[in-house]
Each structure stands twice: as structure tokens, then as C-alpha cells.
Design a protein around this motif. Structure first.
Motif, PDB file in Angstrom:
ATOM      1  N   GLU A   1       0.824  -1.212   0.000  1.00  0.00           N
ATOM      2  CA  GLU A   1       0.000   0.000   0.000  1.00  0.00           C
ATOM      3  C   GLU A   1       0.857   1.261   0.000  1.00  0.00           C
ATOM      4  N   HIS A   2       2.089   1.162   0.501  1.00  0.00           N
ATOM      5  CA  HIS A   2       2.983   2.326   0.474  1.00  0.00           C
ATOM      6  C   HIS A   2       3.427   2.642  -0.954  1.00  0.00           C
ATOM      7  N   ASP A   3       3.352   1.662  -1.829  1.00  0.00           N
ATOM      8  CA  ASP A   3       3.703   1.875  -3.234  1.00  0.00           C
ATOM      9  C   ASP A   3       2.487   2.217  -4.086  1.00  0.00           C
ATOM     10  N   GLY A   4       1.320   2.351  -3.459  1.00  0.00           N
ATOM     11  CA  GLY A   4       0.115   2.742  -4.188  1.00  0.00           C
ATOM     12  C   GLY A   4      -0.701   1.594  -4.725  1.00  0.00           C
ATOM     13  N   PHE A   5      -0.453   0.354  -4.258  1.00  0.00           N
ATOM     14  CA  PHE A   5      -1.189  -0.808  -4.753  1.00  0.00           C
ATOM     15  C   PHE A   5      -2.167  -1.304  -3.696  1.00  0.00           C
ATOM     16  N   ARG A   6      -3.155  -2.026  -4.153  1.00  0.00           N
ATOM     17  CA  ARG A   6      -4.105  -2.696  -3.276  1.00  0.00           C
ATOM     18  C   ARG A   6      -4.582  -3.963  -3.957  1.00  0.00           C
ATOM     19  N   ILE A   7      -4.930  -4.946  -3.137  1.00  0.00           N
ATOM     20  CA  ILE A   7      -5.432  -6.220  -3.646  1.00  0.00           C
ATOM     21  C   ILE A   7      -6.937  -6.240  -3.467  1.00  0.00           C
ATOM     22  N   LEU A   8      -7.663  -6.393  -4.566  1.00  0.00           N
ATOM     23  CA  LEU A   8      -9.123  -6.389  -4.559  1.00  0.00           C
ATOM     24  C   LEU A   8      -9.631  -7.816  -4.590  1.00  0.00           C
ATOM     25  N   THR A   9     -10.664  -8.084  -3.819  1.00  0.00           N
ATOM     26  CA  THR A   9     -11.268  -9.410  -3.762  1.00  0.00           C
ATOM     27  C   THR A   9     -12.730  -9.315  -4.173  1.00  0.00           C
ATOM     28  N   SER A  10     -13.383 -10.463  -4.186  1.00  0.00           N
ATOM     29  CA  SER A  10     -14.798 -10.487  -4.557  1.00  0.00           C
ATOM     30  C   SER A  10     -15.648  -9.677  -3.587  1.00  0.00           C
ATOM     31  N   ALA A  11     -15.177  -9.504  -2.345  1.00  0.00           N
ATOM     32  CA  ALA A  11     -15.923  -8.693  -1.387  1.00  0.00           C
ATOM     33  C   ALA A  11     -15.964  -7.230  -1.800  1.00  0.00           C
ATOM     34  N   ASP A  12     -15.011  -6.808  -2.634  1.00  0.00           N
ATOM     35  CA  ASP A  12     -14.984  -5.431  -3.130  1.00  0.00           C
ATOM     36  C   ASP A  12     -15.763  -5.274  -4.421  1.00  0.00           C
ATOM     37  N   GLY A  13     -16.501  -6.298  -4.816  1.00  0.00           N
ATOM     38  CA  GLY A  13     -17.280  -6.221  -6.051  1.00  0.00           C
ATOM     39  C   GLY A  13     -16.466  -6.447  -7.291  1.00  0.00           C
ATOM     40  N   VAL A  14     -15.365  -7.173  -7.168  1.00  0.00           N
ATOM     41  CA  VAL A  14     -14.480  -7.424  -8.300  1.00  0.00           C
ATOM     42  C   VAL A  14     -14.998  -8.620  -9.089  1.00  0.00           C
ATOM     43  N   ILE A  15     -15.053  -8.476 -10.387  1.00  0.00           N
ATOM     44  CA  ILE A  15     -15.394  -9.577 -11.291  1.00  0.00           C
ATOM     45  C   ILE A  15     -14.127  -9.927 -12.056  1.00  0.00           C
ATOM     46  N   CYS A  16     -13.524 -11.021 -11.678  1.00  0.00           N
ATOM     47  CA  CYS A  16     -12.255 -11.414 -12.282  1.00  0.00           C
ATOM     48  C   CYS A  16     -12.504 -11.957 -13.683  1.00  0.00           C
TER      49      CYS A  16
END
Length: 398
Positions: free
Chosen positions: A175-190
Motif C-alpha cells: 500500500e505504500h507503493d500505491g497498490f491494493r489487492i481487490l477481492t470479490s468482497a470489493d465487487g471485483v469480477i475477475c
């Protein structure tokens, strides 16, 4: 009986609209031609072995470890040999073999020279972290959705020079580098059917910030018709119709890999030039400006590339070189090795470390030759210390 219906007046029909699509496609088919200048670059010729060697060095410890602890990881390590034990024995300068306490099973430990390389690799990443992780950010910005399946991003870490436990170890703090990991709980459709629904995204989603300039734009400026640098190989001849097509191809509009491309007609020459620009920018982000061709296939739908984009490497031999090594095809960006100082491609901070890994491989070959022939040899290296190697008493062959 007379019909009561009034006859309709016939209306004059307008001529049918005919749409003619002009196609300027030229069938560029050329046989692959060997270029010894690329085959002689050590960091390219040993590219297939560097990654499993570095991965095994991280898994092993300075103290002897049974080979059974890592032998089951052969598939994930992708060692060229059938057995991990055979691969470890190929590089005695990086791995020291001993006999275990029971059943005479082989045990291995990482050599002092390889351990120093691992520490140096961590130090370089800590010192140049913004530059190295910025390359991953550029890769995500090249995706129209500004997201990349985590499984695909994990496979690109080695080429970008980022530690392969970057997403797994919380101490890295992505997160200090500006990244985040998104999961299905965040409404992500892989979009990856084989994925677990997790994607790598940006905290700011790339909004509110100016898109970066590509390497070609930094060299030629933000003009409409940015040319693709061409570097013909010695002895490579093109037909006249292909030369004429290539001259027109250079004058086509250039679409940056970070810009919207929804207005481009699929199958057109402009679409092909965008594909060349995207692959040029992608390879310029990698440590050695090269990668296995099969590893780039997983990026096709995420970067908006055409279905058979791998044909671009064959249609543009002045831009890319296909290095065939041990039944593996590597794609090399010619500009990084032939342009000299006339290029905007910056040297990756991890490139010198990769060269030192190659040096360990060359020393291993010399050690094996010394063992087989019984002739002593003196090894000199920046990452090698004769007092710490099993063959430390080898003398120079007179």
C-alpha cells in the motif's frame, strides 16, 4: 370482383449504400534468422536458468537442508532438468552439496557467494524501490481497467525485478507503493477463469493524475506520428513490397499504451502499430528487456492486444528478435541492446545483479570442468571467494 384498394404510388428507391473498406494489409512472412550478437549476451543465453537458481537460493539456507524439502517444488520452480537435484548439482558455485546424516541422502546449502547476492538484491530493492515498483504501476496503467489479475501480476514480478514474495509478505507493505489487492468482497469480477477472484489495483485507480509518457514519446516527443526505432540484423533482407509497407507503417498515427484505444478499428494497420508500441513499452519495463514469448500470452486480453498478437514479433524483425534457446523462445527488444546511448530506455537497477548470477553459472561450469579433468583452475570473481568455496585450494593450471 373489382378491388376497392387504391393502388399505392410507387416511391423511388434510394440506391443501396455500398461500404467499401480499404485494406492495406501486407502479408509479411519471413524466415527466422539467427543473430550471433544476441546469442552471445550472457544474461540472455542463461535467462532460462537464472530464475530457478535465484528461487532455490532463497529457499535454501546457509545450513545444510535435505533436498526433499525443495524437490517437490520442481513444477513451480520450472527447472529445466527433470530433477531438482540435478539442477542443484549443475551450479556448485551457488549450492554446496553434502551427505545427510541418514541413508546418505544429498543435502544442499546456499554458498556464501550466492548468499551475498541475495543480500545485495534486497539492498538494491530497498534503495531503488520507487523506481522498481513504478514499473509495476506502469504495467497496471497499461490495462484499460487499471486492474490486473493477481495471478498474472505475480508472474510478472521476476521480469520487473520485484521480489517474488512481494504480495505474500506483509512486511513489504504494497500500500505504500500505491497498490491494493481487490477481492470479490470489493465487487471485483475477475476476467481470468483460472483465478481466485483477486486482482491487483491502484489505490487512486489512476484517476486525477496525468498518464505517463511511453519510452517512445520520451525520445521523440508527444507527436502524432511517432516512429518505431528499427534495428536491422546483419544479413537480414526484406522484400521491396515489405520495405514500402514498412515506410508507410512508420508514418501511421501512434497511440500510447496508456491512452484509450476504443476508437481504433481492429485489424487495421493503426491497430498493429499500437500492438507494436504496447509490446515495446512492456519489454522496456523488464530487467533484461526480454521475456519468454509464452509468458506474454497471458497479458493479451488485459492489454487489449489482438488475438494473434504473437505474429507481431515475426512481422517486425527490426524491432524484436526471437532468441531460440533450449526449446524455449525468448522475445528480445532490439533497441535496448543495439541503440547504445541513443535511447530513452533506462538500465534496470537489478540488471547488474542478474549479470552476477550469470557469473556464478560460468564459475560453476569451470568447477565442473575442473572436477572432471582433474586440472586445477583459478577462479576470480567479484562475487566469488576462493577461501569460501569447496575448491578453494585449486591452483592455476600451469
Amino acid at each position: 370482383m373489382q378491388s376497392l384498394a387504391k393502388p399505392r404510388a410507387l416511391e423511388q428507391l434510394h440506391p443501396l449504400a455500398v461500404h467499401l473498406q480499404s485494406m492495406s494489409y501486407v502479408d509479411v512472412t519471413m524466415r527466422w534468422k539467427k543473430d550471433a550478437s544476441f546469442d552471445g549476451v550472457p544474461v540472455l543465453s542463461h535467462a532460462r536458468d537464472i530464475r530457478p537458481l535465484a528461487s532455490l537460493a532463497r529457499l535454501l539456507s546457509p545450513s545444510p537442508t535435505p533436498v526433499s524439502a525443495v524437490s517437490k517444488l520442481q513444477r513451480s520452480l520450472e527447472t529445466p532438468d527433470r530433477r531438482v537435484t540435478s539442477f542443484l548439482r549443475r551450479f556448485p558455485a551457488a549450492f554446496v552439496e553434502s551427505v545427510g546424516p541418514q541413508h546418505n541422502l544429498p543435502w544442499f546449502r546456499v554458498s556464501d557467494a550466492a548468499a551475498r547476492l541475495l543480500r545485495e538484491e534486497r539492498d538494491v530493492f530497498a534503495a531503488r524501490r520507487a523506481d522498481i515498483t513504478g514499473r509495476l504501476r506502469r504495467l497496471v496503467l497499461m490495462c484499460p481497467r487499471r486492474r490486473l489479475p493477481l495471478r498474472v501480476a505475480q508472474g510478472m514480478l521476476w521480469h520487473l525485478g520485484i521480489p517474488e514474495d512481494y504480495f505474500k509478505d506483509p512486511d513489504h507493505g504494497i500500500e505504500h507503493d500505491g497498490f491494493r489487492i481487490l477481492t470479490s468482497a470489493d465487487g471485483v469480477i475477475c476476467q481470468d477463469n483460472d483465478g481466485d477472484g483477486r486482482e491487483l489495483g491502484l489505490i487512486d485507480d489512476g484517476k486525477g493524475q496525468e498518464m505517463p509518457l511511453s519510452v517512445l514519446q520520451m525520445k521523440f516527443g508527444s507527436v502524432a506520428d511517432v516512429p518505431i526505432p528499427l534495428f536491422p540484423s546483419k544479413g537480414l533482407r526484406l522484400k521491396q513490397k515489405i520495405k514500402d509497407w514498412l515506410e508507410g507503417f512508420q508514418r501511421l498515427p501512434y497511440v500510447s499504451p496508456y491512452e484509450d484505444f476504443s476508437h481504433i478499428i481492429r485489424g487495421s494497420d493503426v491497430s498493429e502499430k499500437r500492438a507494436v508500441g504496447v509490446l515495446h513499452e512492456l519489454l522496456s519495463l523488464f530487467v533484461t528487456c526480454s521475456a519468454e514469448r509464452r509468458r506474454l500470452l497471458c497479458l493479451r486480453q488485459h492489454l487489449g492486444l489482438p488475438q494473434k498478437f504473437h505474429l507481431v514479433f515475426e512481422r517486425h524483425p527490426h524491432v524484436f528478435y526471437l532468441l531460440l534457446k533450449e526449446k524455449t523462445c525468448f522475445v528480445v527488444l532490439k533497441e535496448a541492446y543495439m541503440a547504445g546511448g541513443d535511447t530513452a530506455i533506462g538500465e534496470h537497477p537489478m540488471l547488474e545483479l542478474r549479470k552476477k548470477y550469470v557469473e556464478l553459472m560460468e564459475q560453476s561450469r569451470e568447477i565442473i570442468r575442473c572436477r572432471r579433468s582433474g586440472k586445477p583452475v583459478e577462479l576470480e570473481s567479484k562475487v566469488y571467494d576462493n577461501t569460501e568455496d569447496p575448491l578453494k585450494r585449486c591452483l592455476k593450471n600451469l
